[in-house]
Design a protein around this motif. Structure first.
Motif, short mmCIF file in Angstrom:
data_model
loop_
_atom_site.label_atom_id
_atom_site.label_comp_id
_atom_site.label_asym_id
_atom_site.label_seq_id
_atom_site.Cartn_x
_atom_site.Cartn_y
_atom_site.Cartn_z
N HIS A 39 -6.95 -9.39 -12.41
CA HIS A 39 -7.60 -8.12 -12.05
C HIS A 39 -7.52 -7.85 -10.54
CE1 HIS A 39 -9.20 -7.66 -16.10
NE2 HIS A 39 -9.67 -8.88 -16.03
N ARG A 83 -5.38 -6.30 -8.63
CA ARG A 83 -5.05 -4.92 -8.19
C ARG A 83 -6.30 -4.04 -8.21
NH1 ARG A 83 -0.13 -5.79 -11.08
NH2 ARG A 83 1.67 -5.70 -9.68
N TRP A 84 -7.07 -4.17 -9.24
CA TRP A 84 -8.31 -3.41 -9.35
C TRP A 84 -9.29 -3.82 -8.24
CZ3 TRP A 84 -10.54 0.76 -10.15
CH2 TRP A 84 -11.83 0.93 -10.65
N GLU A 122 -0.61 1.87 -7.82
CA GLU A 122 -1.11 0.53 -8.12
C GLU A 122 -2.15 0.57 -9.24
OE1 GLU A 122 -0.16 -2.56 -6.95
OE2 GLU A 122 1.53 -1.37 -6.21
N TYR A 157 -1.75 -1.28 -12.76
CA TYR A 157 -2.78 -2.18 -13.29
C TYR A 157 -3.13 -1.81 -14.72
CZ TYR A 157 -7.53 -4.06 -13.94
OH TYR A 157 -8.65 -4.68 -14.43
#
Length: 260
Positions: free
Chosen positions: A41, A43-44, A73, A77
């Protein structure tokens, strides 16, 4: 004709506050019994680090600042999550997967339609918000945000703290957390989210002769139980003097949780 349409919209708007019931989608009950796979996770998390503004009483998002590169991005994701089979994840990984997916997809919906004053402005002409739109495909099955919350998260986990974890991009909603959910932090983060919301005025606001509660406790009353059970739940996380739920009113602010 115009009067008829206005009255129809008024009736539809009023009916939207009868929130969906938890109705299990059995297909999503399967899970792995080992810790064989962890979901990335990161990228988040980077997007939250860059654009989430944590204020003492409210968490806001800089929708107007998100760069094209970061929108890419976010989309990447979400595509990566959509390629995964949740059945191959253990229960804790699944929970984090669904919550992060829900929250990231909600931010994407706002960004795709920005500027917008409220998420309730999205969706079809006769809908109140985008929650019934099938915006995701997981394992070849089309899903809406309502499917994730009311047909997967609520009926499978049966934890009222779910309502503090999923974010609807509104000022009245429990805050979008600055930390992504993971299999290892979910218990701590759920308690943190509950504590923050219950100790905010938008969550629980004791007044002279009554207590104003978030409408979440009205819409999803079945998840929190009886009045005495809800009172116990609130006081479990409340800082300061315990409250007694006698005369109660409800309120909710659908304005966008935007950092100007």
């Amino acid at each position: 004709m115009r009067l008829f349409i206005s009255l129809l919209l008024l009736i539809l708007s009023a009916s939207t506050f009868a929130a969906p019931k938890a109705a299990l989608w059995p297909y999503w009950q399967q899970y792995a019994t080992t810790d064989s796979q962890a979901v990335d996770h990161s990228r988040w998390q980077r997007l939250l680090d860059e654009y989430l503004v944590v204020q003492p009483n409210q968490t806001l998002f800089r929708y107007n600042r998100v760069s094209d590169g970061d929108k890419y991005e976010l989309n990447r994701y979400l595509r990566d999550l959509a390629r995964l089979d949740p059945h191959q994840l253990n229960r804790n990984e699944q929970f984090a997967y669904w919550v992060n997916l829900y929250n990231a997809q909600t931010v994407k919906l706002i960004l795709d339609n920005y500027p917008v004053s409220s998420i309730t402005k999205l969706g079809g002409f006769f809908s109140f918000g985008p929650w019934d739109e099938q915006v995701l495909t997981i394992n070849g099955k089309r899903l809406s945000l309502n499917d994730i919350e009311h047909r997967i998260l609520r009926p499978i986990w049966r934890d009222p703290r779910i309502h503090y974890a999923v974010n609807c991009a509104s000022l009245g909603c429990p805050d979008l957390q600055p930390e992504v959910f993971t299999a290892s932090n979910l218990e701590r983060l759920l308690d943190k989210a509950a504590t923050r919301f219950i100790n905010s005025r938008k969550g629980v606001n004791p007044q002279d002769d009554k207590t104003q509660l978030s409408s979440i406790y009205d819409w999803y009353g079945s998840d929190f139980g009886s009045t005495s059970q809800l009172q116990k739940h609130i006081n479990q996380y409340r800082q300061g003097a315990p409250i007694t739920l006698g005369k109660v009113s409800y309120d909710y602010d659908w304005s966008l949780n935007e950092a100007k």
